[in-house]
Design a protein around this motif. Structure first.
Motif, PDB file in Angstrom:
ATOM      1  N   GLY A  17       0.540  -1.532  -0.123  1.00 60.77           N
ATOM      2  CA  GLY A  17      -0.261   0.187   0.046  1.00 60.77           C
ATOM      3  C   GLY A  17       1.276   1.510   0.253  1.00 60.77           C
ATOM      4  O   GLY A  17       2.051   1.143  -0.172  1.00 60.77           O
ATOM      5  N   LEU A  18       0.117   2.343  -0.014  1.00 56.64           N
ATOM      6  CA  LEU A  18       1.023   3.574   0.178  1.00 56.64           C
ATOM      7  C   LEU A  18       0.925   4.087   1.616  1.00 56.64           C
ATOM      8  O   LEU A  18      -0.427   5.315   1.610  1.00 56.64           O
ATOM      9  CB  LEU A  18       0.914   4.297  -0.775  1.00 56.64           C
ATOM     10  N   GLY A  19       1.078   4.302   1.735  1.00 61.32           N
ATOM     11  CA  GLY A  19       2.040   5.813   2.904  1.00 61.32           C
ATOM     12  C   GLY A  19       1.380   6.714   2.933  1.00 61.32           C
ATOM     13  O   GLY A  19       3.030   7.558   2.252  1.00 61.32           O
ATOM     14  N   ASN A  48      -3.713  -0.271  -4.370  1.00 58.22           N
ATOM     15  CA  ASN A  48      -4.546   0.739  -4.671  1.00 58.22           C
ATOM     16  C   ASN A  48      -4.708   0.803  -2.494  1.00 58.22           C
ATOM     17  O   ASN A  48      -6.022   1.980  -2.531  1.00 58.22           O
ATOM     18  CB  ASN A  48      -5.588  -0.351  -5.193  1.00 58.22           C
ATOM     19  N   HIS A  49      -4.256   0.649  -2.247  1.00 61.50           N
ATOM     20  CA  HIS A  49      -4.688   0.887  -0.181  1.00 61.50           C
ATOM     21  C   HIS A  49      -3.950   1.895  -0.244  1.00 61.50           C
ATOM     22  O   HIS A  49      -2.639   1.726  -0.123  1.00 61.50           O
ATOM     23  CB  HIS A  49      -4.681  -0.218   0.595  1.00 61.50           C
ATOM     24  N   LEU A  50      -4.609   3.419   0.927  1.00 61.32           N
ATOM     25  CA  LEU A  50      -3.518   4.671   1.123  1.00 61.32           C
ATOM     26  C   LEU A  50      -3.798   4.200   1.868  1.00 61.32           C
ATOM     27  O   LEU A  50      -5.530   4.421   2.630  1.00 61.32           O
ATOM     28  CB  LEU A  50      -4.674   5.116   0.166  1.00 61.32           C
ATOM     29  N   ASP A  51      -2.859   4.918   3.389  1.00 63.17           N
ATOM     30  CA  ASP A  51      -3.338   4.956   5.137  1.00 63.17           C
ATOM     31  C   ASP A  51      -3.098   6.779   5.069  1.00 63.17           C
ATOM     32  O   ASP A  51      -1.616   6.956   4.315  1.00 63.17           O
ATOM     33  CB  ASP A  51      -1.890   3.810   4.799  1.00 63.17           C
ATOM     34  N   ILE A  80      -9.155   2.935   1.027  1.00 63.59           N
ATOM     35  CA  ILE A  80      -8.651   4.370   2.205  1.00 63.59           C
ATOM     36  C   ILE A  80      -8.612   3.789   3.369  1.00 63.59           C
ATOM     37  O   ILE A  80     -10.259   3.243   4.364  1.00 63.59           O
ATOM     38  CB  ILE A  80      -9.191   5.584   2.215  1.00 63.59           C
ATOM     39  N   ALA A  81      -7.307   4.130   4.045  1.00 68.51           N
ATOM     40  CA  ALA A  81      -7.123   3.886   5.710  1.00 68.51           C
ATOM     41  C   ALA A  81      -7.702   5.604   6.413  1.00 68.51           C
ATOM     42  O   ALA A  81      -6.533   6.128   5.492  1.00 68.51           O
ATOM     43  CB  ALA A  81      -6.161   2.790   5.983  1.00 68.51           C
ATOM     44  N   THR A  82      -7.552   5.786   7.545  1.00 62.99           N
ATOM     45  CA  THR A  82      -7.071   6.871   8.367  1.00 62.99           C
ATOM     46  C   THR A  82      -7.247   6.918   9.757  1.00 62.99           C
ATOM     47  O   THR A  82      -8.189   5.444   9.649  1.00 62.99           O
ATOM     48  CB  THR A  82      -8.269   7.726   8.663  1.00 62.99           C
ATOM     49  N   LYS A  83      -7.190   7.686  10.898  1.00 64.84           N
ATOM     50  CA  LYS A  83      -6.871   7.088  12.090  1.00 64.84           C
ATOM     51  C   LYS A  83      -7.351   8.516  12.846  1.00 64.84           C
ATOM     52  O   LYS A  83      -7.758   9.928  12.578  1.00 64.84           O
ATOM     53  CB  LYS A  83      -5.704   7.014  12.529  1.00 64.84           C
ATOM     54  N   GLY A  84      -7.772   8.459  14.044  1.00 65.54           N
ATOM     55  CA  GLY A  84      -8.005   9.640  15.237  1.00 65.54           C
ATOM     56  C   GLY A  84      -7.630   8.580  16.397  1.00 65.54           C
ATOM     57  O   GLY A  84      -7.647   7.656  16.577  1.00 65.54           O
ATOM     58  N   THR A 114     -15.248  12.209   1.001  1.00 68.31           N
ATOM     59  CA  THR A 114     -15.845  11.418   0.544  1.00 68.31           C
ATOM     60  C   THR A 114     -16.834  10.836   2.158  1.00 68.31           C
ATOM     61  O   THR A 114     -16.756  11.684   2.834  1.00 68.31           O
ATOM     62  CB  THR A 114     -15.300   9.809   1.214  1.00 68.31           C
ATOM     63  N   ASP A 115     -17.584  10.354   1.805  1.00 66.29           N
ATOM     64  CA  ASP A 115     -18.921  10.255   3.061  1.00 66.29           C
ATOM     65  C   ASP A 115     -18.631   8.581   3.576  1.00 66.29           C
ATOM     66  O   ASP A 115     -19.073   9.083   4.619  1.00 66.29           O
ATOM     67  CB  ASP A 115     -19.999   9.812   2.003  1.00 66.29           C
ATOM     68  N   HIS A 116     -17.468   8.446   3.723  1.00 63.27           N
ATOM     69  CA  HIS A 116     -17.230   7.124   3.759  1.00 63.27           C
ATOM     70  C   HIS A 116     -14.997   6.158   4.300  1.00 63.27           C
ATOM     71  O   HIS A 116     -14.928   6.920   2.972  1.00 63.27           O
ATOM     72  CB  HIS A 116     -17.998   5.564   3.408  1.00 63.27           C
ATOM     73  N   VAL A 117     -14.904   5.973   4.657  1.00 58.09           N
ATOM     74  CA  VAL A 117     -13.484   5.146   4.689  1.00 58.09           C
ATOM     75  C   VAL A 117     -13.892   3.407   4.855  1.00 58.09           C
ATOM     76  O   VAL A 117     -14.357   3.053   5.506  1.00 58.09           O
ATOM     77  CB  VAL A 117     -12.518   5.833   5.006  1.00 58.09           C
ATOM     78  N   GLU A 118     -12.646   3.025   3.697  1.00 57.07           N
ATOM     79  CA  GLU A 118     -13.141   1.591   4.436  1.00 57.07           C
ATOM     80  C   GLU A 118     -12.785   1.137   5.695  1.00 57.07           C
ATOM     81  O   GLU A 118     -12.896  -0.050   5.457  1.00 57.07           O
ATOM     82  CB  GLU A 118     -12.369   0.874   3.095  1.00 57.07           C
ATOM     83  N   LEU A 119     -11.759   1.665   6.098  1.00 56.70           N
ATOM     84  CA  LEU A 119     -11.039   1.401   7.219  1.00 56.70           C
ATOM     85  C   LEU A 119     -10.461   2.407   8.409  1.00 56.70           C
ATOM     86  O   LEU A 119     -10.221   3.140   7.830  1.00 56.70           O
ATOM     87  CB  LEU A 119      -9.921   0.031   7.462  1.00 56.70           C
ATOM     88  N   TYR A 120     -10.770   2.099   9.322  1.00 57.48           N
ATOM     89  CA  TYR A 120     -10.552   3.274  10.840  1.00 57.48           C
ATOM     90  C   TYR A 120     -10.379   2.750  11.861  1.00 57.48           C
ATOM     91  O   TYR A 120     -10.460   1.687  12.393  1.00 57.48           O
ATOM     92  CB  TYR A 120     -12.176   4.269  11.182  1.00 57.48           C
TER      93      TYR A 120
END
Length: 329
Positions: A17-19, A48-51, A80-84, A114-120
């Motif tokens: 993926g891509l950080g 295709n996986h973005l972090d 897409i994955a993002t964090k909080g 976007t209205d959603h991310v695939e991973l949080y």
């Protein structure tokens, strides 16, 4: 590119993926044009996986990505994955309350367009909030359609087990590379037993396990690596000497050191995902090649002999950098 599943029932993503942390200039100056060129190259390579995370570049990294999706209309081509969960600034803290995490995810979605991310991911655990309450919040995000799956960053295996008893955890990300192997002490096995994907961040040792010779004296004052023990003397010179042995093997094999180092992680952590960060399309190409590079047993043994478990000098983090990391291995 070879594909793996993100979580037991999640989408297929490229093994590499891509950080996207560097899109905010955290590891050196960059431009949106360069970052967008890297994202375009990612699609071409099957990456295709973005972090990303809400705190990377104080939200700039997410904004750069959102601009790219809006300009190209290709949001649905990425996972897409993002964090909080981290509060930055003078009152830096880890906050896992429902109110704070809700504010984090809503702001991230707005920046990403976007209205959603695939991973949080919960970026760091706040132990003032019971894991049951954290999971209830995240399950609520799933039910609201804001996120597709749950992840945690830098947690201990025991925490993963506790969380997974409440709801499946799709992914755990931890630092893992030839010079940081703590996940081998329990996390890799725990992830496999629970159907949780293991995601390696900093799999190239923050630039050390590449063909680029780093000079800590040139690091910007706010570069994460500037105070890091592994990048300060006398540790840095010793570490460079060890890495040069890996460079020599890669030259002999006719491949970039980054490709070799990433391929090693895939051999050691089967079906894992690596998210090396870069703002360079050329470096991304080197990284992507690792997904399908097969290490022979002889080559693996040679690398293990030269760089055995624990070879890197210096602590992984400073005391301040290690706050919030669960190390109960």
């Amino acid at each position: 590119m070879r594909k793996v599943r993100l979580g037991e029932n999640g989408p297929l993503v490229g093994a590499v993926g891509l950080g996207c942390m560097s899109f905010g200039g955290i590891y050196g100056s960059t431009t949106r044009e360069d970052s967008h060129a890297t994202l375009k190259t990612a699609l071409d390579l099957g990456v295709n996986h973005l972090d990303v995370a809400n705190i990377y570049g104080a939200g700039v990294c997410e904004e750069v990505m959102g601009d790219f999706f809006r300009a190209n209309g290709n949001r649905d081509q990425f996972v897409i994955a993002t964090k909080g969960g981290i509060q930055t600034g003078p009152n830096r803290d880890f906050i896992n309350t429902k109110a704070y995490l809700t504010a984090c995810i809503d702001a991230s979605l707005k920046r990403l367009g976007t209205d959603h991310v695939e991973l949080y991911y919960i970026h760091r655990r706040d132990h003032r909030v019971p894991i049951e309450d954290v999971m209830e919040t995240l399950i609520g995000f799933i039910e609201a359609g804001k996120i597709g799956a749950i992840g945690f960053s830098e947690i201990a295996p025991a925490t993963l087990v506790q969380a997974a008893e409440i709801h499946p955890v799709a992914a755990v990300q931890s630092e893992y590379s030839l010079w940081t192997r703590l996940p081998e002490l329990g996390m890799l096995r725990t992830c496999k037993s629970l159907g949780t994907s293991f995601v390696s961040f900093s799999p190239l040792g923050r630039g050390m396990l590449t063909d680029v010779e780093l000079d800590p004296a040139s690091f910007a004052a706010d570069d994460f690596r500037k105070p890091n023990p592994r990048f300060t003397e006398p540790h840095f010179s010793s570490n460079v000497g060890s890495v040069r042995q890996l460079n020599a093997i890669a030259r002999r094999e006719g491949i970039p050191t980054a490709t070799l180092a990433l391929a090693w992680t895939f051999h050691r952590a089967e079906d894992s995902i690596a998210i090396p960060g870069t703002r360079s399309a050329d470096h991304l190409t080197e990284n992507a090649a690792a997904a399908d590079f097969v290490l022979s047993s002889d080559l693996l043994d040679e690398i293990e002999d030269l760089l055995p478990f624990g070879w890197a000098e210096g602590s992984r983090y400073t005391e301040a950098q290690s706050r919030g990391v669960e190390n109960s291995y």
